[in-house]
Design an enzyme around this catalytic site. Structure first.
Site, PDB file in Angstrom:
ATOM      1  N   CYS A 117       0.802  -1.223   0.000  1.00  0.00           N
ATOM      2  CA  CYS A 117       0.000   0.000   0.000  1.00  0.00           C
ATOM      3  C   CYS A 117       0.836   1.274   0.000  1.00  0.00           C
ATOM      4  O   CYS A 117       0.420   2.284  -0.569  1.00  0.00           O
ATOM      5  CB  CYS A 117      -0.961  -0.022   1.187  1.00  0.00           C
ATOM      6  SG  CYS A 117      -2.054  -1.465   1.170  1.00  0.00           S
ATOM      7  N   ILE A 118       2.006   1.237   0.627  1.00  0.00           N
ATOM      8  CA  ILE A 118       2.866   2.417   0.603  1.00  0.00           C
ATOM      9  C   ILE A 118       3.586   2.540  -0.734  1.00  0.00           C
ATOM     10  O   ILE A 118       3.513   3.576  -1.409  1.00  0.00           O
ATOM     11  CB  ILE A 118       3.877   2.382   1.763  1.00  0.00           C
ATOM     12  CG1 ILE A 118       3.151   2.522   3.105  1.00  0.00           C
ATOM     13  CG2 ILE A 118       4.925   3.495   1.613  1.00  0.00           C
ATOM     14  CD1 ILE A 118       2.419   3.828   3.300  1.00  0.00           C
TER      15      ILE A 118
END
Length: 208
Positions: A117-118
């Protein structure tokens, strides 16, 4: 080039917090889980001290990951939290709209998991023309190796690595800036270990 163009200021950056959720925190192995939470709290306290625009998003909160961590939610109880179905906030219309609405081109990223997600969001934001700063000690990966490889990949595409301590010091920069002095000092004293203890000691020793 004017150094100020390279530095973060309260007027040129926004904070994007992604998937700070217990279900993901359980899987983190790259950093002590409680330290990750503490660092993330310090970063959020910093953003509030300097009145940065804040974008918060969660994913799969009803089926696996759970809601925003309570330590963070307590600081921003009225914050709009964007719930996603996919891993990449940049593939979510509401997420992109929220980032665009900040009006900032420098973005600080914090969250889990670093490998997914990052990194997906950071790589997408860079492609969209944003300057991205990964607050690495507020991000958690499934393994230390996976976390570091994700950081290297983002850096190779132009993301800049930083820490929550560097963020608060970079935003303050001058301890005579009275409007944010108390808030910045409090964040450091509470969360920065020996440096915070030293700052607290110095304050106690100085004349009123």
């Amino acid at each position: 080039m004017n150094p100020s163009e390279q530095l973060l200021t309260p007027q040129n950056c926004a904070l994007v917090m992604l998937d700070h959720q217990a279900g993901l925190n359980f899987g983190v192995q790259s950093i002590d889980r409680q330290l990750l939470i503490n660092n993330s709290v310090a970063l959020l306290e910093t953003a509030l001290t300097f009145a940065l625009p804040i974008v918060v998003s969660t994913s799969a909160s009803k089926v696996y990951s759970g809601p925003l961590l309570p330590e963070l939610h307590a600081l921003i109880p009225g914050q709009d939290i964007i719930e996603r179905k996919n891993m990449n906030v940049w593939e979510d219309a509401a997420g992109v709209a929220a980032v665009t609405a900040t009006g900032r081109k420098k973005l600080l990223f914090s969250g889990m998991l670093t490998e997914a997600c990052i990194s997906f969001a950071v790589l997408s934001a860079i492609e969209a023309g944003y300057q991205c700063y990964v607050v690495a000690d507020t991000c958690g990966g499934l393994t230390k190796t996976g976390h570091e490889l994700a950081l290297h990949r983002m850096a190779a595409h132009g993301a800049q690595m930083t820490s929550w301590v560097q963020v608060v010091l970079e935003l303050q920069r001058d301890w005579t800036r009275k409007e944010t002095y108390d808030g910045a000092r409090a964040v450091i004293e509470k969360n920065a270990g020996g440096y915070g203890a030293g700052l607290r000691y110095a304050r106690q020793m100085l004349p009123k």
